[in-house]
Design a protein around this motif. Structure first.
Motif, PDB file in Angstrom:
ATOM      1  N   GLU A   1      -4.268 -18.326   7.496  1.00 10.28           N
ATOM      2  CA  GLU A   1      -2.774 -18.702   7.689  1.00 10.28           C
ATOM      3  C   GLU A   1      -1.916 -17.837   8.211  1.00 10.28           C
ATOM      4  N   ARG A   2      -0.984 -17.473   7.811  1.00 12.02           N
ATOM      5  CA  ARG A   2       0.217 -16.574   8.441  1.00 12.02           C
ATOM      6  C   ARG A   2      -0.535 -15.170   8.503  1.00 12.02           C
TER       7      ARG A   2
ATOM      8  N   TYR B   1       1.500 -12.414   9.676  1.00 11.00           N
ATOM      9  CA  TYR B   1       2.447 -11.475   9.896  1.00 11.00           C
ATOM     10  C   TYR B   1       2.063 -10.326   9.199  1.00 11.00           C
TER      11      TYR B   1
ATOM     12  N   GLU C   1      10.348 -14.734  12.045  1.00 11.06           N
ATOM     13  CA  GLU C   1       9.298 -13.799  11.318  1.00 11.06           C
ATOM     14  C   GLU C   1       9.797 -13.460   9.978  1.00 11.06           C
ATOM     15  N   PRO C   2       9.080 -13.308   8.914  1.00 13.14           N
ATOM     16  CA  PRO C   2       9.590 -12.752   7.731  1.00 13.14           C
ATOM     17  C   PRO C   2      10.407 -11.372   8.121  1.00 13.14           C
TER      18      PRO C   2
ATOM     19  N   GLU D   1       9.703 -11.806   1.704  1.00 13.45           N
ATOM     20  CA  GLU D   1       8.684 -12.925   1.921  1.00 13.45           C
ATOM     21  C   GLU D   1       7.221 -12.533   2.606  1.00 13.45           C
ATOM     22  N   ASP D   2       6.263 -12.760   2.056  1.00  9.92           N
ATOM     23  CA  ASP D   2       4.997 -12.794   2.650  1.00  9.92           C
ATOM     24  C   ASP D   2       4.555 -11.238   2.079  1.00  9.92           C
TER      25      ASP D   2
ATOM     26  N   PHE E   1       1.031 -11.373   0.630  1.00  8.76           N
ATOM     27  CA  PHE E   1       0.069 -12.273   1.236  1.00  8.76           C
ATOM     28  C   PHE E   1      -1.430 -11.840   1.100  1.00  8.76           C
TER      29      PHE E   1
END
Length: 538
Positions: free
Chosen positions: A59-60, A62, A80-81, A95-96, A99
């Protein structure tokens, strides 16, 4: 007996992933005890451990790539975050930022389940190897955690009673468990492809020792052990493929790939647009997506090559053409599926920084142009000068010509470790252990494959290694960890990322925001209210 797995991490997973909870709870651990004690049931549990890699890497990306010297977002299309990419707003609720925390602990829980059942399942000749594979996967998850957050809670068995409070273990203790798992795995895994094998374990052992060597608690032998493990993983094997062949879509399981996250069309057939991986979606400009179905893939317009990144390549470096889609045919994937492109029209061309006006004129006069042909001068091929679609140079090494045009998912494997990186790990380890001449030899093997001149001892330092890793591994999920490991994150991100100033890293009490914060969701769920946050975020 019903075994209950309740912890602050599992609680976090429950709150953020109902699907995952249903998957585990619907089986019930009573049913699991009947199923996982059979040969087929235990094998399915091992396969579930491998599937967790898709959560982490599919997935992401970042947390692997954003906020570094190589990648920055384009202006206008997508962002981007901001906390992870620019650090100014990095906090426990960003955000994220959770993750890796969430997905690594999912993997750890799955590994602990497999290790528990390995003692009580039907015993087969493969049991020892399967446990070794799972210990590698658990070590990999903890390695991602400790690099990202520092010390974290250690859970190395299946919890059979409710736990609502956890203490924070030290980073040193986390490294001890990682190395214990990897050494256990080394003695039991096989040598075949497709699964964790001995070469994969050696590669990760080298990288873990290399990374621990920079820590205050690192041992005097970490760097030399990293060099030795890397050389064992290399095993005298050369880089025999061209860079283009290395990344050829039809050659994914090639001789240089050590370990990868496996995908196939069949494995995602129930929901292809959701179950495939997103690696190819990043590192490129927006190309129209669904509104130009049949011509171009979808791209996120984030994690685009910075000016610094593109200028690291020289004209004779084969990795530039092997990494980037310098000229685009219509449809986009034509380059990947057609051997003879003579006479095919070109729609987009991205000028390299070394082009002179004469080079530009010669190129334009030499090609067949489509009616929509656009020549992108170098000033418009990198991330921070964006005014419309197609403006920045796309990364092509992860392209999947079997993916539907406009789709954001792929069934291409995600390479986690490969021989070219092993050589660079060895180069860095030898340099840091005081054996620069040997390290230079390892690095120059990589440069020779790229068709560029050998580096010299005068060149050879940690910055040169980071530059070489950028050229060799652009887009692969290593960069943030590389800069953090070597102590170069603040220096190189603030110097080469257009949206990052050195002051962006300033945290509470003068501490720098280098480690990521422990996610707020995990802190809120932990009954231990004395669980320490990383200093820069207090």
């Amino acid at each position: 007996m019903k075994r209950i797995i309740i912890s602050l991490f599992v609680a976090t997973v429950v709150l953020t992933s109902c699907e995952d909870t249903i998957e585990v709870d619907n089986k019930g651990f009573g049913t699991a005890e009947e199923f996982y004690v059979t040969k087929d049931g235990f094998e399915s549990l091992i396969n579930a451990n491998y599937s967790r890699l898709r959560d982490i890497y599919g997935e992401r990306p970042y947390m692997f790539s954003a906020g570094t010297d190589l990648y920055a977002e384009g202006s206008g299309r997508a962002a981007e975050p901001i906390g992870l990419s620019q650090y100014t707003q990095l906090n426990p609720a960003s955000e994220d930022v959770d993750f890796i925390y969430i997905n690594a602990y999912k993997a750890i829980r799955q590994a602990n389940t497999a290790i528990f059942y390995s003692d009580i399942t039907e015993q087969t000749p493969d049991i020892s190897a399967r446990v070794g594979e799972v210990k590698y996967l658990r070590a990999n998850a903890y390695f991602l955690l400790v690099q990202s957050y520092g010390g974290v809670p250690l859970v190395d068995d299946l919890i059979d009673s409710p736990v609502t409070e956890f203490d924070r273990d030290s980073a040193e203790a986390v490294y001890d468990l990682i190395l214990q798992d990897l050494n256990d795995a080394l003695g039991s895994v096989g040598t075949g492809d497709g699964r964790v094998n001995r070469k994969a374990v050696l590669h990760l052992l080298a990288k873990v020792h290399l990374t621990r060597g920079y820590e205050s608690f690192g041992t005097p032998t970490d760097f030399s052990m990293a060099a030795d493990f890397a050389d064992q993983a290399i095993g005298g094997q050369g880089l025999n493929l061209s860079f283009a062949d290395l990344w050829d879509y039809s050659n994914q399981s090639n001789e240089e790939v050590i370990f990868s996250v496996k995908y196939s069309a069949g494995s995602i057939s129930s929901d292809p647009t959701e179950l495939g991986n997103q690696q190819a979606t990043f590192f490129g400009p927006y190309m129209g997506g669904n509104e130009v179905a049949g011509d171009a893939p979808n791209r996120s317009y984030t994690l685009l090559a910075t000016d610094f990144a593109l200028r690291l390549f020289t004209e004779d470096d084969e990795r530039y053409e092997g990494s980037f889609m310098t000229q685009v045919y219509k449809p986009y994937y034509l380059e990947h599926v057609t051997d003879d492109l003579s006479g095919e029209g070109i729609s987009e061309f991205y000028e390299p920084y070394w082009f002179t006006p004469a080079d530009s004129a010669a190129y334009v006069n030499s090609i067949v142009q489509n009616t929509d042909f656009e020549y992108h001068s170098y000033e418009t091929t990198y991330a921070q000068v964006v005014s419309g679609d197609w403006e920045t140079i796309p990364l092509k090494k992860f392209d999947d010509p079997s993916a539907p045009y406009g789709a954001e998912t792929s069934t291409r494997d995600i390479v986690l470790s490969r021989l070219g990186e092993t050589y660079l790990v060895a180069a860095e380890a030898y340099l840091m252990s005081g054996q620069a001449a040997i390290g230079l030899q390892r690095l120059n093997v990589v440069r020779q494959r790229a068709g560029v001149m050998d580096a010299t001892l005068t060149d050879f330092d940690i910055d040169y290694i980071l530059d070489e890793r950028a050229r060799e591994l652009f887009g692969e999920y290593h960069r943030w960890f590389d800069l953090k490991r070597t102590g170069k994150l603040v220096e190189r991100a603030s110097m080469h990322h257009p949206l990052i100033e050195e002051s962006n890293f300033a945290g509470t009490g003068g501490e720098l925001k280098i480690l990521r914060p422990i996610p707020q969701s995990a802190l809120d769920l932990n009954g231990n209210k004395n669980f320490p946050q990383n200093p820069a975020y207090n």
